[in-house]
Design a protein around this motif. Structure first.
Motif, PDB file in Angstrom:
ATOM      1  N   PHE A   1      -3.679   8.217   4.263  1.00  0.00           N
ATOM      2  CA  PHE A   1      -2.913   6.972   4.352  1.00  0.00           C
ATOM      3  C   PHE A   1      -2.550   6.637   5.802  1.00  0.00           C
ATOM      4  O   PHE A   1      -2.704   5.499   6.243  1.00  0.00           O
ATOM      5  CB  PHE A   1      -1.655   7.083   3.504  1.00  0.00           C
TER       6      PHE A   1
ATOM      7  N   PHE B   1       0.965   4.143  -2.799  1.00  0.00           N
ATOM      8  CA  PHE B   1       0.774   5.567  -2.521  1.00  0.00           C
ATOM      9  C   PHE B   1       1.893   6.405  -3.147  1.00  0.00           C
ATOM     10  O   PHE B   1       1.649   7.447  -3.759  1.00  0.00           O
ATOM     11  CB  PHE B   1       0.726   5.784  -1.005  1.00  0.00           C
TER      12      PHE B   1
ATOM     13  N   VAL C   1      -6.153   4.634   5.930  1.00  0.00           N
ATOM     14  CA  VAL C   1      -5.815   3.411   5.203  1.00  0.00           C
ATOM     15  C   VAL C   1      -5.029   2.446   6.073  1.00  0.00           C
ATOM     16  O   VAL C   1      -5.339   1.246   6.149  1.00  0.00           O
ATOM     17  CB  VAL C   1      -5.025   3.764   3.921  1.00  0.00           C
ATOM     18  N   LEU C   2      -3.990   2.942   6.761  1.00  0.00           N
ATOM     19  CA  LEU C   2      -3.142   2.073   7.571  1.00  0.00           C
ATOM     20  C   LEU C   2      -3.911   1.422   8.717  1.00  0.00           C
ATOM     21  O   LEU C   2      -3.885   0.195   8.883  1.00  0.00           O
ATOM     22  CB  LEU C   2      -1.935   2.870   8.080  1.00  0.00           C
TER      23      LEU C   2
ATOM     24  N   VAL D   1       0.838  -1.208   0.000  1.00  0.00           N
ATOM     25  CA  VAL D   1       0.000   0.000   0.000  1.00  0.00           C
ATOM     26  C   VAL D   1       0.868   1.251   0.000  1.00  0.00           C
ATOM     27  O   VAL D   1       0.579   2.243  -0.690  1.00  0.00           O
ATOM     28  CB  VAL D   1      -0.950  -0.019   1.208  1.00  0.00           C
ATOM     29  N   ALA D   2       1.969   1.224   0.792  1.00  0.00           N
ATOM     30  CA  ALA D   2       2.860   2.383   0.825  1.00  0.00           C
ATOM     31  C   ALA D   2       3.499   2.607  -0.553  1.00  0.00           C
ATOM     32  O   ALA D   2       3.573   3.751  -1.044  1.00  0.00           O
ATOM     33  CB  ALA D   2       3.948   2.175   1.883  1.00  0.00           C
TER      34      ALA D   2
ATOM     35  N   SER E   1      -3.606  13.313   1.005  1.00  0.00           N
ATOM     36  CA  SER E   1      -3.312  11.910   0.721  1.00  0.00           C
ATOM     37  C   SER E   1      -2.499  11.277   1.834  1.00  0.00           C
ATOM     38  O   SER E   1      -2.773  10.140   2.258  1.00  0.00           O
ATOM     39  CB  SER E   1      -2.550  11.805  -0.604  1.00  0.00           C
TER      40      SER E   1
ATOM     41  N   SER F   1      -6.488  -1.094   7.294  1.00  0.00           N
ATOM     42  CA  SER F   1      -5.838  -2.296   6.765  1.00  0.00           C
ATOM     43  C   SER F   1      -5.464  -3.255   7.887  1.00  0.00           C
ATOM     44  O   SER F   1      -5.659  -4.477   7.794  1.00  0.00           O
ATOM     45  CB  SER F   1      -4.593  -1.915   5.964  1.00  0.00           C
TER      46      SER F   1
END
Length: 543
Positions: free
Chosen positions: A217, A23, A221-222, A19-20, A213, A225
Motif C-alpha cells: 500500500f 485496506f 498502491v499510493l 483506498v486506505a 500488505s 494512484s
C-alpha cells in the motif's frame, strides 16, 4: 460536498482516503476470516482425531482377536484357554499415559481385566456409567453384531470419571469377545497440541500478510494512484485533439451511411418480392407432393385388396388339393378291391376247371355238373375281364388326378409368387408414400423458412430506413461536442472554472467558424496549461 465541484487534486485526496479505508476493511475482514477458519479447522481436527482413534481401536481389537484365536485354538479345556488369554493381554498397554488396555468377556462375565483383576469371573451385566449407560451389555451387543463402538463414562486411573470410547468384537471360534478403548481427554490433549502449533503458524502468516500488505500500500498502491491521477490531464488533451480531427470525417461517413442505407432498403424490398414469388412456387410443389401421397395411399389400398383376394384363391386351391388327395386315396382302395376280385375270379376259374375234370371222370353221371362248371368258368372269365377293364379305367383316373394335382401345385406356387410380388409392390408404394410425405414436410419447412426470410428482409429494409434517419441525426449530435468538452473541463479543473470558461466560449462569433471548432481549439490550449500545472503539482505531492 459534491465531487463534481472538486478539482483533480481534491479528488485524488478522496481516492487515497477511500483506498486506505478499503485496506483497513480488508485487513479486518481477513482477521475475521482467519478466526472463522481456525474454528472450522479445530472442528475438522477433532473429527479427524476421533476417526483416527476409531480406526486404531478397530484394527487393534481385530488383530488381537485373531491372534488370541490362533493362540488358544489347540487348547481343549476352558480353564487353560482363560489362563492363556489373561496372560496374553495382562501386560499390553498403549497411549502415552498407558491408559489403553484390552479386556475380555464371555457374555457379560469378566474373563480378563488387567486393571481390575479382582473383578475377573464376575458378571457385570448391571454395570452402568453415571449417565445410565449399561456399557457392558452395549459392548456385548456390538460384538455379536460383528463389531462396533460404544460411548460411555468410565473411571480413568489417577483422573476420575471421564468420557471413553470403546470397541468390541468376538474372538473367532469362541463365545468370548474382546474390547479396548481410549479416553476422550487423550484426544483433547492431542488436539490442544495441534492447535498450539497451528496458532503459532497462523500468527506468523498474519504478521507476514499485514507487513506485505502495508508495504504494497505504502510503496506501490499510493505512488501509483498519485501518478495515475496526475496523468489524467494529458490523455484528456489528446482525446480532445482527436475529437476535433475526426469530427469532419465522421460527418462525411454519416452521409455515406445514409446513402448506403437507402440503397440497402431498396434492394431489400426487391429481394422481399422475389422471396414471395419463391414462396408461392414452393406452396404449389407442396400441394403436388400431397396429391402424390394421396394417390400412393389409394394404390396401397388396391394392392392390399388384391393381395387379400390372392390369399383367398390360395386357400381354395389348398382345399382342392386336399380333395384330390382324398380321390387318389379312394382310387388306391378301389384298385386293391379290383385286384381282390381278379384273384377271386382266377381261383373260381381253377375250381371250375377242376370240377369239369371230375365231371368227365364221372361220365354220364357228371354230365350235368360238367355243364354247370363250364358256366361258372365262363362267368369267372367275364368277371376277370371286367375287373381288368375297371382297373385300367381307375389307373387312367389316378394318372389324370396326379396330372391335375401337379397343375394345381404349379398354380398354387404361381399364386404364392404373385402374392409375394403384390406385397413387394405394396412395400414400394408405402415407401413412395413415405417419401412423398417427407417431401411435402420438407417443402413446408422450406416454405416456412422462406416466409421467415421474407420477414427478415422486410425487417432489414425497415432497419435500413431507420439507419438512414439515424445518420441524419448524427450531424446534430456532433454539434453537442462542445457540451461534452465542457464536462471534461469540469472534471479536470472543478465546476467553477469549467462554468466560467463555458460562459466565455458561448460568446464567440459564429462567423469565425463553427461553435464546435472554436470551442475545441480554445479548450485544447487551456488543456495544455492545465496538464502542465497538474504534472508539477503531482511531482510536488510525491516529493
Amino acid at each position: 460536498m459534491k465531487l463534481e465541484k472538486l478539482s483533480v487534486r481534491r479528488r485524488l485526496h478522496v481516492l487515497l482516503g477511500a483506498v486506505a479505508l478499503l485496506f483497513i476493511g480488508m485487513s479486518l475482514l481477513s482477521s475475521r476470516v482467519t478466526r472463522k477458519s481456525e474454528a472450522i479447522a479445530d472442528q475438522v481436527l477433532a473429527d479427524s482425531l476421533l476417526s483416527m482413534q476409531k480406526e486404531k481401536l478397530q484394527v487393534a481389537s481385530h488383530s488381537m482377536a485373531v491372534s488370541l484365536a490362533r493362540l488358544i485354538e489347540k487348547e481343549e479345556s476352558t480353564e487353560s484357554k482363560i489362563a492363556i488369554l489373561r496372560e496374553a493381554i495382562d501386560t499390553i498397554r498403549f497411549e502415552s499415559d498407558e491408559s489403553g488396555y484390552f479386556f475380555i468377556y464371555q457374555d457379560t462375565t469378566v474373563v480378563a481385566l488387567p486393571t481390575k483383576k479382582n473383578l475377573q469371573g464376575k458378571d457385570l451385566a448391571e454395570a452402568k456409567d453415571p449417565g445410565g449407560v449399561y456399557f457392558i451389555k452395549e459392548l456385548k451387543d456390538r460384538a455379536i453384531e460383528g463389531g462396533g463402538f460404544v460411548f460411555y463414562q468410565f473411571d480413568k486411573p489417577g483422573v476420575g470419571i471421564v468420557p471413553k470410547l470403546s470397541y468390541a468384537e468376538l474372538i473367532p471360534g469362541t463365545e468370548m469377545w474382546i474390547g479396548t478403548g481410549v479416553y476422550i481427554d487423550n484426544i483433547a490433549t492431542q488436539q490442544a497440541a495441534f492447535n498450539e502449533v497451528l496458532n503459532e503458524q497462523l500468527l506468523k502468516e498474519r504478521i507476514i500478510f499485514f507487513a506485505v500488505s502495508g508495504s504494497v500500500f505504502l510503496f506501490v498502491v499510493l505512488p501509483v494512484s498519485i501518478r495515475i491521477a496526475v496523468s489524467v490531464a494529458k490523455p484528456l488533451e489528446l482525446a480532445m485533439k482527436r475529437l476535433h480531427e475526426n469530427s469532419g470525417r465522421i460527418l462525411g461517413s454519416s452521409t455515406e451511411i445514409a446513402n448506403a442505407s437507402q440503397t440497402l432498403a431498396s434492394g431489400s424490398s426487391e429481394q422481399a418480392a422475389s422471396i414471395e414469388e419463391t414462396t408461392a412456387t414452393v406452396c404449389e410443389i407442396a400441394n403436388l407432393s400431397d396429391k402424390n401421397a394421396e394417390r400412393a395411399e389409394d394404390a396401397i389400398a388396391l394392392m392390399t385388396a388384391a393381395n387379400r383376394s390372392i390369399g383367398e384363391v390360395s386357400e381354395r386351391i389348398d382345399e382342392l388339393h386336399q380333395s384330390m388327395d382324398q380321390i387318389s386315396e379312394s382310387s388306391a382302395e378301389m384298385q386293391a378291391i379290383i385286384k381282390t376280385i381278379d384273384e377271386i375270379a382266377f381261383q373260381t376259374n381253377i375250381l371250375a376247371l377242376n370240377a369239369a375234370v371230375e365231371a368227365a371222370r364221372a361220365g354220364e353221371a357228371g354230365a350235368g355238373f360238367s355243364v354247370v362248371a363250364e358256366e361258372v368258368r365262363s362267368l369267372a372269365g367275364r368277371s376277370a375281364t371286367a375287373a381288368r377293364d375297371t382297373a385300367g379305367l381307375i389307373e387312367n383316373s389316378v394318372a389324370t388326378v396326379g396330372q391335375g394335382t401337379r397343375v394345381m401345385l404349379s398354380a398354387r406356387e404361381s399364386f404364392a409368387e404373385m402374392r409375394g410380388k403384390t406385397a413387394e409392390v405394396s412395400g414400394i408404394l408405402s415407401e413412395i408414400e413415405g417419401y412423398s410425405k417427407e417431401q411435402s414436410s420438407g417443402v413446408r419447412e422450406v416454405n416456412l423458412a422462406s416466409e421467415q426470410m421474407n420477414q427478415v428482409v422486410q425487417a432489414n429494409a425497415a432497419h435500413a430506413e431507420e439507419c438512414a434517419a439515424s445518420s441524419a441525426q448524427l450531424n446534430k449530435s456532433f454539434r453537442d461536442f462542445g457540451e461534452v468538452i465542457s464536462l471534461i473541463e469540469k472534471v479536470v479543473e472543478g465546476a467553477q472554472a469549467g462554468r466560467a470558461r463555458a460562459d466565455g466560449a458561448g460568446d464567440l462569433d459564429e462567423s469565425s467558424g463553427s461553435p464546435v471548432q472554436v470551442a475545441a481549439h480554445g479548450r485544447m490550449d487551456r488543456f495544455a496549461s492545465v496538464a502542465e500545472d497538474s504534472w508539477e503539482s503531482g511531482d510536488s505531492f510525491l516529493r
